[in-house]
Design a protein around this motif. Structure first.
Motif, PDB file in Angstrom:
ATOM      1  N   HIS A 144      13.399  32.979  24.269  1.00 59.44           N
ATOM      2  CA  HIS A 144      13.075  33.194  22.751  1.00 59.44           C
ATOM      3  C   HIS A 144      12.012  34.513  22.693  1.00 59.44           C
ATOM      4  O   HIS A 144      11.550  35.068  23.805  1.00 59.44           O
ATOM      5  CB  HIS A 144      11.866  31.943  22.559  1.00 59.44           C
ATOM      6  N   PRO A 145      12.080  35.162  21.667  1.00 56.15           N
ATOM      7  CA  PRO A 145      11.397  36.501  21.413  1.00 56.15           C
ATOM      8  C   PRO A 145       9.935  36.208  22.085  1.00 56.15           C
ATOM      9  O   PRO A 145       9.191  35.120  21.763  1.00 56.15           O
ATOM     10  CB  PRO A 145      11.303  36.621  20.062  1.00 56.15           C
ATOM     11  N   ARG A 151       3.115  33.475  19.506  1.00 60.69           N
ATOM     12  CA  ARG A 151       2.636  32.573  18.089  1.00 60.69           C
ATOM     13  C   ARG A 151       2.443  31.159  18.621  1.00 60.69           C
ATOM     14  O   ARG A 151       1.506  30.683  17.936  1.00 60.69           O
ATOM     15  CB  ARG A 151       3.445  32.923  17.101  1.00 60.69           C
ATOM     16  N   TRP A 152       3.493  30.654  19.033  1.00 56.37           N
ATOM     17  CA  TRP A 152       3.414  29.081  19.379  1.00 56.37           C
ATOM     18  C   TRP A 152       2.335  28.786  20.269  1.00 56.37           C
ATOM     19  O   TRP A 152       1.795  27.605  20.259  1.00 56.37           O
ATOM     20  CB  TRP A 152       5.013  28.647  19.853  1.00 56.37           C
ATOM     21  N   GLY A 157      -0.739  25.458  21.798  1.00 58.99           N
ATOM     22  CA  GLY A 157      -1.023  25.288  23.020  1.00 58.99           C
ATOM     23  C   GLY A 157       0.090  25.319  24.131  1.00 58.99           C
ATOM     24  O   GLY A 157       1.097  25.209  23.607  1.00 58.99           O
ATOM     25  N   LEU A 158      -0.022  25.224  25.394  1.00 54.97           N
ATOM     26  CA  LEU A 158       1.061  25.432  26.369  1.00 54.97           C
ATOM     27  C   LEU A 158       2.063  24.215  26.232  1.00 54.97           C
ATOM     28  O   LEU A 158       3.200  24.555  26.185  1.00 54.97           O
ATOM     29  CB  LEU A 158       0.417  25.576  27.609  1.00 54.97           C
ATOM     30  N   GLU A 159       1.555  22.987  26.290  1.00 58.62           N
ATOM     31  CA  GLU A 159       2.562  21.855  26.578  1.00 58.62           C
ATOM     32  C   GLU A 159       3.570  21.806  25.262  1.00 58.62           C
ATOM     33  O   GLU A 159       4.763  21.533  25.531  1.00 58.62           O
ATOM     34  CB  GLU A 159       1.706  20.697  26.889  1.00 58.62           C
ATOM     35  N   THR A 160       2.676  21.793  24.137  1.00 56.40           N
ATOM     36  CA  THR A 160       3.433  21.790  23.104  1.00 56.40           C
ATOM     37  C   THR A 160       4.349  22.952  22.768  1.00 56.40           C
ATOM     38  O   THR A 160       5.574  22.845  22.172  1.00 56.40           O
ATOM     39  CB  THR A 160       2.696  21.546  21.495  1.00 56.40           C
ATOM     40  N   VAL A 370      11.199  23.016   3.660  1.00 61.49           N
ATOM     41  CA  VAL A 370      11.814  24.269   4.525  1.00 61.49           C
ATOM     42  C   VAL A 370      12.056  23.597   6.032  1.00 61.49           C
ATOM     43  O   VAL A 370      11.336  22.846   6.532  1.00 61.49           O
ATOM     44  CB  VAL A 370      10.683  25.455   4.636  1.00 61.49           C
ATOM     45  N   CYS A 371      12.866  24.304   6.497  1.00 64.78           N
ATOM     46  CA  CYS A 371      13.181  23.973   8.092  1.00 64.78           C
ATOM     47  C   CYS A 371      12.612  25.223   8.959  1.00 64.78           C
ATOM     48  O   CYS A 371      13.143  25.470   9.882  1.00 64.78           O
ATOM     49  CB  CYS A 371      14.801  24.180   8.023  1.00 64.78           C
ATOM     50  N   SER A 372      11.310  24.993   8.779  1.00 63.03           N
ATOM     51  CA  SER A 372      10.458  25.864   9.596  1.00 63.03           C
ATOM     52  C   SER A 372       9.167  24.937   9.720  1.00 63.03           C
ATOM     53  O   SER A 372       8.889  24.107   8.926  1.00 63.03           O
ATOM     54  CB  SER A 372      10.118  27.053   8.611  1.00 63.03           C
ATOM     55  N   THR A 373       8.407  25.532  10.716  1.00 65.84           N
ATOM     56  CA  THR A 373       6.957  24.776  11.074  1.00 65.84           C
ATOM     57  C   THR A 373       5.935  25.804  11.129  1.00 65.84           C
ATOM     58  O   THR A 373       4.642  25.367  11.405  1.00 65.84           O
ATOM     59  CB  THR A 373       7.229  23.686  12.267  1.00 65.84           C
ATOM     60  N   GLU A 374       6.323  27.085  10.652  1.00 68.67           N
ATOM     61  CA  GLU A 374       5.106  28.070  10.622  1.00 68.67           C
ATOM     62  C   GLU A 374       4.289  27.843   9.492  1.00 68.67           C
ATOM     63  O   GLU A 374       4.768  27.690   8.218  1.00 68.67           O
ATOM     64  CB  GLU A 374       5.870  29.419  10.447  1.00 68.67           C
ATOM     65  N   PRO A 375       3.070  28.176   9.700  1.00 69.18           N
ATOM     66  CA  PRO A 375       2.182  27.675   8.504  1.00 69.18           C
ATOM     67  C   PRO A 375       2.056  28.324   7.246  1.00 69.18           C
ATOM     68  O   PRO A 375       2.105  28.097   6.315  1.00 69.18           O
ATOM     69  CB  PRO A 375       0.678  27.992   9.319  1.00 69.18           C
ATOM     70  N   GLU A 376       2.368  29.763   7.381  1.00 67.91           N
ATOM     71  CA  GLU A 376       2.633  30.581   6.172  1.00 67.91           C
ATOM     72  C   GLU A 376       3.581  29.961   5.300  1.00 67.91           C
ATOM     73  O   GLU A 376       3.616  30.220   3.959  1.00 67.91           O
ATOM     74  CB  GLU A 376       3.219  32.130   6.735  1.00 67.91           C
ATOM     75  N   GLU A 377       4.791  29.433   5.826  1.00 68.93           N
ATOM     76  CA  GLU A 377       6.025  28.785   5.077  1.00 68.93           C
ATOM     77  C   GLU A 377       5.701  27.310   4.572  1.00 68.93           C
ATOM     78  O   GLU A 377       6.466  26.933   3.740  1.00 68.93           O
ATOM     79  CB  GLU A 377       7.224  28.936   5.770  1.00 68.93           C
TER      80      GLU A 377
END
Length: 420
Positions: A144-145, A151-152, A157-160, A370-377
Protein backbone atom coordinates in the motif's frame (compact mmCIF):
# COMPACT_ATOMS: atom_id res chain seq x y z
CA UNK A 1 -0.57 -20.08 -29.72
CA UNK A 2 1.11 -21.36 -26.54
CA UNK A 3 -1.54 -22.50 -23.98
CA UNK A 4 -2.15 -19.71 -21.48
CA UNK A 5 -0.44 -17.06 -23.62
CA UNK A 6 -3.70 -15.32 -24.58
CA UNK A 7 -4.56 -14.82 -20.90
CA UNK A 8 -1.13 -13.34 -20.15
CA UNK A 9 -1.28 -11.04 -23.15
CA UNK A 10 -4.76 -9.83 -22.12
CA UNK A 11 -3.51 -9.25 -18.56
CA UNK A 12 -0.63 -7.17 -19.90
CA UNK A 13 -2.98 -5.09 -22.06
CA UNK A 14 -5.12 -4.42 -18.99
CA UNK A 15 -2.09 -3.47 -16.88
CA UNK A 16 -0.85 -1.05 -19.54
CA UNK A 17 -4.31 0.50 -19.80
CA UNK A 18 -4.12 1.09 -16.05
CA UNK A 19 -0.61 2.56 -16.39
CA UNK A 20 -1.42 4.84 -19.32
CA UNK A 21 -5.12 5.61 -18.99
CA UNK A 22 -5.85 4.91 -15.30
CA UNK A 23 -8.45 2.29 -16.30
CA UNK A 24 -9.34 -0.50 -13.86
CA UNK A 25 -7.99 -3.84 -15.09
CA UNK A 26 -11.38 -5.51 -14.65
CA UNK A 27 -13.01 -2.88 -16.88
CA UNK A 28 -10.47 -3.39 -19.67
CA UNK A 29 -10.83 -7.16 -19.53
CA UNK A 30 -14.62 -6.93 -19.54
CA UNK A 31 -14.43 -5.59 -23.11
CA UNK A 32 -12.18 -8.43 -24.35
CA UNK A 33 -14.44 -10.76 -26.32
CA UNK A 34 -11.57 -12.95 -27.58
CA UNK A 35 -11.07 -14.82 -24.29
CA UNK A 36 -13.03 -17.83 -23.13
CA UNK A 37 -14.27 -17.80 -19.55
CA UNK A 38 -11.26 -19.72 -18.23
CA UNK A 39 -8.69 -17.41 -19.84
CA UNK A 40 -10.69 -14.35 -18.76
CA UNK A 41 -10.63 -15.54 -15.15
CA UNK A 42 -6.89 -16.23 -15.32
CA UNK A 43 -6.15 -12.87 -16.94
CA UNK A 44 -8.15 -11.05 -14.27
CA UNK A 45 -6.40 -12.95 -11.50
CA UNK A 46 -2.93 -12.21 -12.89
CA UNK A 47 -3.64 -8.53 -13.60
CA UNK A 48 -5.35 -7.88 -10.25
CA UNK A 49 -2.59 -9.64 -8.29
CA UNK A 50 0.10 -7.69 -10.14
CA UNK A 51 -1.58 -4.36 -9.38
CA UNK A 52 -2.43 -5.29 -5.80
CA UNK A 53 1.12 -6.37 -4.93
CA UNK A 54 2.96 -3.81 -7.05
CA UNK A 55 5.06 -2.37 -4.19
CA UNK A 56 6.16 -5.79 -2.93
CA UNK A 57 6.93 -6.97 -6.47
CA UNK A 58 9.03 -3.86 -7.14
CA UNK A 59 10.86 -4.38 -3.85
CA UNK A 60 11.69 -7.95 -4.88
CA UNK A 61 12.73 -7.03 -8.42
CA UNK A 62 14.88 -4.02 -7.54
CA UNK A 63 18.14 -5.96 -6.82
CA UNK A 64 17.93 -7.56 -10.27
CA UNK A 65 17.45 -4.27 -12.16
CA UNK A 66 20.46 -2.06 -12.74
CA UNK A 67 18.84 0.58 -14.92
CA UNK A 68 15.33 2.04 -15.27
CA UNK A 69 13.01 -0.34 -17.11
CA UNK A 70 10.34 0.63 -19.64
CA UNK A 71 6.76 0.40 -18.29
CA UNK A 72 5.67 -2.41 -20.62
CA UNK A 73 8.66 -4.58 -19.76
CA UNK A 74 8.32 -3.72 -16.06
CA UNK A 75 4.73 -4.97 -16.00
CA UNK A 76 5.81 -8.18 -17.73
CA UNK A 77 8.37 -8.71 -14.96
CA UNK A 78 5.86 -7.90 -12.23
CA UNK A 79 3.18 -10.22 -13.57
CA UNK A 80 5.67 -13.04 -14.12
CA UNK A 81 7.00 -12.79 -10.57
CA UNK A 82 3.44 -12.52 -9.24
CA UNK A 83 2.60 -15.80 -10.96
CA UNK A 84 5.76 -17.50 -9.72
CA UNK A 85 5.47 -16.42 -6.07
CA UNK A 86 1.91 -15.32 -5.33
CA UNK A 87 -0.29 -17.56 -7.50
CA UNK A 88 0.55 -21.01 -6.21
CA UNK A 89 -1.32 -22.84 -8.97
CA UNK A 90 1.08 -21.64 -11.69
CA UNK A 91 4.42 -23.48 -12.14
CA UNK A 92 7.48 -21.24 -12.01
CA UNK A 93 8.73 -22.41 -15.41
CA UNK A 94 5.40 -21.42 -17.02
CA UNK A 95 5.51 -17.97 -15.43
CA UNK A 96 9.06 -17.41 -16.68
CA UNK A 97 8.68 -18.89 -20.17
CA UNK A 98 5.48 -17.01 -20.95
CA UNK A 99 6.92 -13.81 -19.53
CA UNK A 100 9.92 -14.14 -21.86
CA UNK A 101 7.57 -14.73 -24.80
CA UNK A 102 5.60 -11.60 -23.91
CA UNK A 103 8.84 -9.60 -23.71
CA UNK A 104 9.88 -10.88 -27.14
CA UNK A 105 6.56 -9.80 -28.64
CA UNK A 106 6.87 -6.41 -26.95
CA UNK A 107 10.51 -5.61 -27.71
CA UNK A 108 12.19 -8.32 -29.72
CA UNK A 109 15.28 -10.37 -28.92
CA UNK A 110 16.94 -7.78 -26.70
CA UNK A 111 13.86 -7.44 -24.47
CA UNK A 112 13.34 -11.19 -24.22
CA UNK A 113 17.00 -11.72 -23.32
CA UNK A 114 16.73 -9.10 -20.58
CA UNK A 115 13.48 -10.60 -19.24
CA UNK A 116 14.98 -14.07 -19.26
CA UNK A 117 18.05 -12.95 -17.29
CA UNK A 118 15.97 -11.12 -14.68
CA UNK A 119 13.23 -13.71 -14.29
CA UNK A 120 15.57 -16.70 -13.98
CA UNK A 121 16.86 -15.08 -10.79
CA UNK A 122 13.78 -13.22 -9.53
CA UNK A 123 11.41 -16.16 -9.96
CA UNK A 124 13.70 -18.68 -8.25
CA UNK A 125 14.71 -16.48 -5.31
CA UNK A 126 12.11 -16.19 -2.52
CA UNK A 127 10.43 -12.89 -1.76
CA UNK A 128 11.72 -11.37 1.47
CA UNK A 129 9.08 -9.17 3.10
CA UNK A 130 10.20 -6.43 5.53
CA UNK A 131 9.25 -7.42 9.07
CA UNK A 132 9.29 -4.01 10.78
CA UNK A 133 6.20 -2.20 12.08
CA UNK A 134 7.21 1.20 10.74
CA UNK A 135 5.21 2.73 7.89
CA UNK A 136 7.84 2.04 5.22
CA UNK A 137 8.12 -1.66 6.12
CA UNK A 138 4.35 -2.07 6.32
CA UNK A 139 3.96 -0.26 3.00
CA UNK A 140 6.17 -2.78 1.22
CA UNK A 141 4.99 -5.86 3.13
CA UNK A 142 1.32 -5.16 2.46
CA UNK A 143 1.82 -3.23 -0.81
CA UNK A 144 0.00 0.00 0.00
CA UNK A 145 1.26 3.58 -0.49
CA UNK A 146 3.33 4.74 2.46
CA UNK A 147 1.25 7.89 2.92
CA UNK A 148 -1.88 5.76 3.32
CA UNK A 149 -0.18 3.46 5.83
CA UNK A 150 0.92 6.50 7.84
CA UNK A 151 -2.62 7.88 7.74
CA UNK A 152 -4.20 4.62 8.94
CA UNK A 153 -1.61 4.19 11.68
CA UNK A 154 -2.37 7.68 12.96
CA UNK A 155 -6.14 7.20 12.75
CA UNK A 156 -6.56 3.61 13.93
CA UNK A 157 -3.36 2.36 15.58
CA UNK A 158 -1.12 -0.53 14.53
CA UNK A 159 -3.45 -3.50 15.02
CA UNK A 160 -6.43 -2.05 13.17
CA UNK A 161 -4.25 -0.55 10.44
CA UNK A 162 -2.68 -3.95 9.74
CA UNK A 163 -6.13 -5.52 9.64
CA UNK A 164 -7.20 -2.94 7.03
CA UNK A 165 -4.03 -3.51 5.00
CA UNK A 166 -4.61 -7.26 5.02
CA UNK A 167 -8.22 -6.76 3.95
CA UNK A 168 -7.07 -4.71 0.97
CA UNK A 169 -5.01 -7.64 -0.28
CA UNK A 170 -7.65 -10.32 -0.05
CA UNK A 171 -9.24 -11.65 -3.21
CA UNK A 172 -12.73 -10.13 -3.01
CA UNK A 173 -15.33 -12.58 -1.78
CA UNK A 174 -17.95 -13.63 -4.32
CA UNK A 175 -21.30 -12.33 -3.07
CA UNK A 176 -24.46 -12.72 -5.12
CA UNK A 177 -27.68 -10.79 -4.69
CA UNK A 178 -30.57 -13.18 -5.33
CA UNK A 179 -34.00 -12.00 -6.41
CA UNK A 180 -36.55 -13.67 -4.08
CA UNK A 181 -38.27 -16.59 -5.78
CA UNK A 182 -35.28 -17.50 -7.96
CA UNK A 183 -34.94 -21.29 -7.94
CA UNK A 184 -32.50 -22.09 -10.74
CA UNK A 185 -29.37 -20.84 -8.96
CA UNK A 186 -26.09 -22.49 -10.03
CA UNK A 187 -25.17 -23.68 -6.53
CA UNK A 188 -26.54 -26.24 -4.11
CA UNK A 189 -27.48 -25.48 -0.51
CA UNK A 190 -24.33 -27.13 0.82
CA UNK A 191 -22.22 -24.77 -1.33
CA UNK A 192 -23.58 -21.71 0.48
CA UNK A 193 -20.93 -20.57 2.96
CA UNK A 194 -22.67 -17.42 4.22
CA UNK A 195 -25.83 -15.37 3.79
CA UNK A 196 -26.63 -11.74 4.57
CA UNK A 197 -29.70 -9.49 4.76
CA UNK A 198 -32.15 -12.35 5.37
CA UNK A 199 -30.90 -14.38 2.44
CA UNK A 200 -31.05 -11.58 -0.14
CA UNK A 201 -27.26 -11.94 -0.42
CA UNK A 202 -25.55 -15.31 -0.73
CA UNK A 203 -21.87 -16.22 -0.67
CA UNK A 204 -21.52 -19.50 -2.62
CA UNK A 205 -18.43 -21.65 -2.86
CA UNK A 206 -18.44 -21.28 -6.62
CA UNK A 207 -16.36 -19.68 -9.35
CA UNK A 208 -17.34 -16.25 -10.60
CA UNK A 209 -17.55 -17.49 -14.17
CA UNK A 210 -20.15 -20.14 -13.29
CA UNK A 211 -22.38 -17.43 -11.83
CA UNK A 212 -21.88 -15.09 -14.78
CA UNK A 213 -22.66 -17.87 -17.24
CA UNK A 214 -25.91 -19.14 -15.72
CA UNK A 215 -29.41 -18.41 -17.05
CA UNK A 216 -30.56 -16.71 -13.82
CA UNK A 217 -27.74 -14.16 -14.10
CA UNK A 218 -28.39 -13.52 -17.79
CA UNK A 219 -32.02 -12.66 -17.16
CA UNK A 220 -31.21 -10.43 -14.17
CA UNK A 221 -32.36 -12.56 -11.22
CA UNK A 222 -28.79 -12.75 -9.88
CA UNK A 223 -26.28 -9.90 -9.56
CA UNK A 224 -22.79 -9.55 -8.14
CA UNK A 225 -22.91 -7.11 -5.24
CA UNK A 226 -21.17 -6.83 -1.88
CA UNK A 227 -23.46 -6.91 1.19
CA UNK A 228 -21.93 -3.61 2.32
CA UNK A 229 -23.50 -1.90 -0.67
CA UNK A 230 -26.76 -3.68 0.07
CA UNK A 231 -26.65 -2.66 3.72
CA UNK A 232 -26.60 0.99 2.67
CA UNK A 233 -29.61 0.69 0.36
CA UNK A 234 -31.60 -1.40 2.84
CA UNK A 235 -31.40 1.36 5.44
CA UNK A 236 -34.32 2.83 3.50
CA UNK A 237 -36.65 -0.07 4.36
CA UNK A 238 -38.78 1.89 6.91
CA UNK A 239 -38.93 4.99 4.73
CA UNK A 240 -40.18 3.83 1.31
CA UNK A 241 -43.92 3.43 0.67
CA UNK A 242 -46.17 3.30 -2.40
CA UNK A 243 -46.88 6.73 -3.84
CA UNK A 244 -43.50 8.15 -2.83
CA UNK A 245 -40.76 9.49 -5.11
CA UNK A 246 -37.20 8.14 -4.81
CA UNK A 247 -34.33 10.02 -6.44
CA UNK A 248 -30.81 8.59 -6.72
CA UNK A 249 -28.57 11.42 -7.91
CA UNK A 250 -25.35 9.39 -8.44
CA UNK A 251 -27.07 6.21 -9.54
CA UNK A 252 -24.83 4.48 -12.09
CA UNK A 253 -24.66 1.57 -12.59
CA UNK A 254 -27.89 1.22 -10.59
CA UNK A 255 -26.94 -1.44 -8.04
CA UNK A 256 -28.61 0.16 -5.03
CA UNK A 257 -31.91 0.73 -6.84
CA UNK A 258 -31.78 -2.87 -8.09
CA UNK A 259 -31.18 -4.03 -4.52
CA UNK A 260 -34.22 -2.08 -3.30
CA UNK A 261 -36.32 -3.61 -6.08
CA UNK A 262 -35.20 -7.16 -5.18
CA UNK A 263 -36.07 -6.42 -1.55
CA UNK A 264 -39.62 -5.53 -2.67
CA UNK A 265 -39.34 -1.87 -1.71
CA UNK A 266 -40.10 -0.18 -5.03
CA UNK A 267 -43.70 -1.28 -5.56
CA UNK A 268 -45.66 1.88 -6.37
CA UNK A 269 -42.58 4.08 -5.84
CA UNK A 270 -41.72 6.57 -8.58
CA UNK A 271 -38.00 5.98 -9.11
CA UNK A 272 -35.61 8.42 -10.76
CA UNK A 273 -31.98 7.43 -11.42
CA UNK A 274 -29.63 10.31 -12.31
CA UNK A 275 -25.89 10.38 -13.02
CA UNK A 276 -23.50 12.63 -14.93
CA UNK A 277 -21.92 9.82 -17.01
CA UNK A 278 -23.66 8.90 -20.28
CA UNK A 279 -21.53 5.76 -20.58
CA UNK A 280 -22.36 4.53 -17.09
CA UNK A 281 -26.02 5.47 -17.45
CA UNK A 282 -26.19 3.30 -20.55
CA UNK A 283 -25.22 0.39 -18.29
CA UNK A 284 -27.83 1.51 -15.74
CA UNK A 285 -30.54 1.55 -18.39
CA UNK A 286 -29.51 -1.84 -19.76
CA UNK A 287 -29.52 -3.32 -16.25
CA UNK A 288 -32.94 -1.88 -15.42
CA UNK A 289 -34.42 -3.20 -18.67
CA UNK A 290 -32.92 -6.61 -18.00
CA UNK A 291 -34.47 -6.65 -14.53
CA UNK A 292 -37.75 -4.95 -15.54
CA UNK A 293 -37.19 -2.04 -13.15
CA UNK A 294 -39.57 0.82 -14.08
CA UNK A 295 -37.38 3.84 -13.45
CA UNK A 296 -36.67 7.16 -15.14
CA UNK A 297 -32.97 7.16 -16.11
CA UNK A 298 -31.38 10.52 -16.89
CA UNK A 299 -27.99 12.12 -17.42
CA UNK A 300 -27.35 15.31 -15.48
CA UNK A 301 -24.98 17.06 -13.10
CA UNK A 302 -25.95 16.11 -9.56
CA UNK A 303 -25.14 19.66 -8.49
CA UNK A 304 -27.98 20.90 -10.70
CA UNK A 305 -30.61 18.14 -10.94
CA UNK A 306 -33.59 18.98 -13.22
CA UNK A 307 -36.13 18.53 -10.42
CA UNK A 308 -38.14 20.96 -8.32
CA UNK A 309 -36.92 21.63 -4.78
CA UNK A 310 -38.84 19.54 -2.27
CA UNK A 311 -40.16 17.15 -4.93
CA UNK A 312 -38.69 13.92 -3.50
CA UNK A 313 -39.65 11.81 -0.50
CA UNK A 314 -36.36 9.90 -0.43
CA UNK A 315 -33.01 10.92 -1.91
CA UNK A 316 -30.09 8.52 -2.16
CA UNK A 317 -26.60 9.94 -2.65
CA UNK A 318 -23.86 7.34 -3.07
CA UNK A 319 -21.21 9.94 -3.76
CA UNK A 320 -18.03 9.73 -5.86
CA UNK A 321 -15.15 9.08 -3.47
CA UNK A 322 -11.57 7.88 -3.08
CA UNK A 323 -12.67 4.19 -2.97
CA UNK A 324 -10.24 3.61 -0.10
CA UNK A 325 -12.76 1.34 1.63
CA UNK A 326 -12.89 -1.14 -1.26
CA UNK A 327 -9.25 -1.78 -2.12
CA UNK A 328 -9.72 -5.55 -2.35
CA UNK A 329 -12.33 -5.04 -5.08
CA UNK A 330 -10.58 -2.06 -6.69
CA UNK A 331 -6.85 -2.69 -6.18
CA UNK A 332 -5.84 0.13 -8.54
CA UNK A 333 -7.41 2.74 -6.26
CA UNK A 334 -4.51 2.58 -3.78
CA UNK A 335 -2.02 3.71 -6.45
CA UNK A 336 -4.41 6.19 -8.05
CA UNK A 337 -5.20 7.96 -4.78
CA UNK A 338 -3.12 10.86 -3.47
CA UNK A 339 -2.83 12.20 0.11
CA UNK A 340 -4.97 15.21 -0.74
CA UNK A 341 -7.74 13.15 -2.37
CA UNK A 342 -10.04 12.59 0.65
CA UNK A 343 -10.20 16.35 1.26
CA UNK A 344 -10.56 17.06 -2.48
CA UNK A 345 -13.43 14.58 -2.82
CA UNK A 346 -15.06 16.05 0.28
CA UNK A 347 -15.54 19.41 -1.47
CA UNK A 348 -17.65 17.80 -4.20
CA UNK A 349 -19.38 15.43 -1.77
CA UNK A 350 -20.54 18.29 0.45
CA UNK A 351 -21.79 20.24 -2.56
CA UNK A 352 -23.70 17.18 -3.80
CA UNK A 353 -25.16 16.60 -0.35
CA UNK A 354 -26.42 20.18 -0.18
CA UNK A 355 -27.91 19.81 -3.66
CA UNK A 356 -29.59 16.56 -2.62
CA UNK A 357 -30.97 18.16 0.53
CA UNK A 358 -32.81 20.73 -1.59
CA UNK A 359 -34.75 17.95 -3.32
CA UNK A 360 -36.20 16.43 -0.13
CA UNK A 361 -39.54 17.67 1.14
CA UNK A 362 -39.67 18.41 4.88
CA UNK A 363 -40.20 15.34 7.01
CA UNK A 364 -38.72 12.94 4.44
CA UNK A 365 -35.28 11.34 4.37
CA UNK A 366 -31.90 11.53 2.71
CA UNK A 367 -29.25 8.80 2.67
CA UNK A 368 -25.59 9.69 2.07
CA UNK A 369 -22.94 7.02 1.57
CA UNK A 370 -19.39 6.51 0.31
CA UNK A 371 -17.19 3.43 -0.10
CA UNK A 372 -14.49 5.15 1.93
CA UNK A 373 -13.76 5.30 5.64
CA UNK A 374 -11.68 8.48 5.59
CA UNK A 375 -13.01 11.14 8.02
CA UNK A 376 -12.92 13.92 5.41
CA UNK A 377 -15.36 11.99 3.21
CA UNK A 378 -17.49 10.61 6.03
CA UNK A 379 -18.31 12.40 9.28
CA UNK A 380 -16.89 15.71 8.08
CA UNK A 381 -19.19 15.79 5.04
CA UNK A 382 -22.15 14.70 7.17
CA UNK A 383 -21.80 17.98 9.09
CA UNK A 384 -23.51 19.64 6.13
CA UNK A 385 -26.68 18.12 7.56
CA UNK A 386 -26.39 20.20 10.74
CA UNK A 387 -29.33 22.55 11.11
CA UNK A 388 -31.11 21.10 8.08
CA UNK A 389 -31.77 17.48 9.02
CA UNK A 390 -31.96 15.19 12.05
CA UNK A 391 -29.61 12.18 11.87
CA UNK A 392 -31.50 8.91 12.30
CA UNK A 393 -28.54 6.55 11.97
CA UNK A 394 -24.86 6.61 11.08
CA UNK A 395 -22.66 3.64 10.16
CA UNK A 396 -18.92 3.22 9.64
CA UNK A 397 -17.58 -0.21 8.69
CA UNK A 398 -13.83 -0.62 8.23
CA UNK A 399 -12.52 -2.80 5.39
CA UNK A 400 -12.53 -6.49 6.27
CA UNK A 401 -15.13 -6.29 9.03
CA UNK A 402 -17.23 -9.47 8.67
CA UNK A 403 -15.54 -10.01 5.29
CA UNK A 404 -17.35 -7.00 3.78
CA UNK A 405 -16.09 -3.87 2.07
CA UNK A 406 -15.56 -0.67 4.04
CA UNK A 407 -18.21 2.03 3.86
CA UNK A 408 -19.83 4.98 5.60
CA UNK A 409 -23.48 5.98 5.56
CA UNK A 410 -25.72 8.46 7.29
CA UNK A 411 -29.53 8.53 7.17
CA UNK A 412 -31.29 11.76 8.12
CA UNK A 413 -34.76 13.26 8.24
CA UNK A 414 -34.98 16.69 6.63
CA UNK A 415 -36.51 19.64 8.48
CA UNK A 416 -38.65 19.47 11.60
CA UNK A 417 -41.90 18.09 10.19
CA UNK A 418 -42.97 14.64 11.27
CA UNK A 419 -42.94 11.88 8.67
CA UNK A 420 -46.42 11.64 7.19
Amino acid sequence: MIPGYAARRAALVALLAFEREDRPVAETLSFDRTLDSRDHGLALQIASTSVRWKALLDHHLSPFLRTPTAPELMWILRMSVAQAHLLKSIPIHSAVDLGVELAHEAGGKKASGFANAVLRRAAHNPIHRPVGEDAQSLSIRYSHPQWLVERWLAQHGLETAISMLKAGNLDPALWVRVRPGTTDVPWSSDQVTEIAHNGLFVRPDLSRDLVLGCAAFRRGDLALQDPASGAVALELIPHLRPGMTLVDICAAPGGKIACLRDAGLLEGVRTIALDNSPFRQKRTLEGFRKRSIPAIVGVCDGLHPPLRPGSADVVLLDAPCSNLGVLSRRPEARWRAKPEDPARHAVLQEALLKSALNLVRPGRVILYSVCSTEPEECANVARALDGRAHILSQSLRLPGQDGWDGFFSVLARVGNAKDA
